[in-house]
Each structure stands twice: as structure tokens, then as C-alpha cells.
Design a protein around this motif. Sequence first.
Motif, PDB file in Angstrom:
ATOM      1  N   ARG A   4      -6.120  -7.733   9.394  1.00 40.70           N
ATOM      2  CA  ARG A   4      -7.208  -7.156   8.603  1.00 40.70           C
ATOM      3  C   ARG A   4      -7.149  -5.641   8.612  1.00 40.70           C
ATOM      4  O   ARG A   4      -7.431  -4.995   7.613  1.00 40.70           O
ATOM      5  N   PRO A   9      -7.429  -5.671   1.888  1.00 49.06           N
ATOM      6  CA  PRO A   9      -7.402  -6.517   0.695  1.00 49.06           C
ATOM      7  C   PRO A   9      -7.220  -5.690  -0.587  1.00 49.06           C
ATOM      8  O   PRO A   9      -7.578  -4.516  -0.646  1.00 49.06           O
ATOM      9  N   HIS A  15     -12.602  -8.142   4.339  1.00 44.07           N
ATOM     10  CA  HIS A  15     -12.074  -9.500   4.411  1.00 44.07           C
ATOM     11  C   HIS A  15     -13.095 -10.497   4.954  1.00 44.07           C
ATOM     12  O   HIS A  15     -13.248 -11.583   4.411  1.00 44.07           O
ATOM     13  N   LEU A  33      -4.340 -14.939   5.258  1.00 38.99           N
ATOM     14  CA  LEU A  33      -4.096 -13.643   5.881  1.00 38.99           C
ATOM     15  C   LEU A  33      -2.862 -13.694   6.787  1.00 38.99           C
ATOM     16  O   LEU A  33      -2.053 -12.766   6.795  1.00 38.99           O
TER      17      LEU A  33
END
Length: 72
Positions: A4, A9, A15, A33
Motif C-alpha cells: 500500500r 492506487p 486502498h 494488491l
Amino acid sequence: MHMRSENPPLCGRDHLSYRSYYFPVKNVCDGDLCEQYNSIDIAKQKSIAADLDKTPAEVSKRLEDIRTRYAF
């Protein structure tokens, strides 16, 4: 957590807020992910693997094992 922070993103949204939009999500491994690990550049892979005290090959192997064990 590492993915993350290293790979934000595309839509710019956080996220966790995206994945928890309808139902709260805790202690869940997000396969989408995790699948992005092999597509990020090698420097980021090494950074994530170093934080986990592993090599990039070991992390990739572990992700492949998880995919084959639980996907089918």
C-alpha cells in the motif's frame, strides 16, 4: 502494508477506504494488491523484501504458493 505504501492506487483513493467501502475489512490479505508485487520495479521489490528480512525471490515464491494453495 508495504504494498500500500510502495504502490499507491491509480485512482488516488486510499486502498483501505476503497476495499472497506461497503463492509469493514480487517486482517484480510488482498490478493489484487499482492499480485502487483511482481509487476513493480526491482528497487521497490528489494525494499519491501528487505523490510520483511527476505529476498525478492522468496517473497515471490511465497505469493505464488499462496495463490496456488487458496485460489483453486
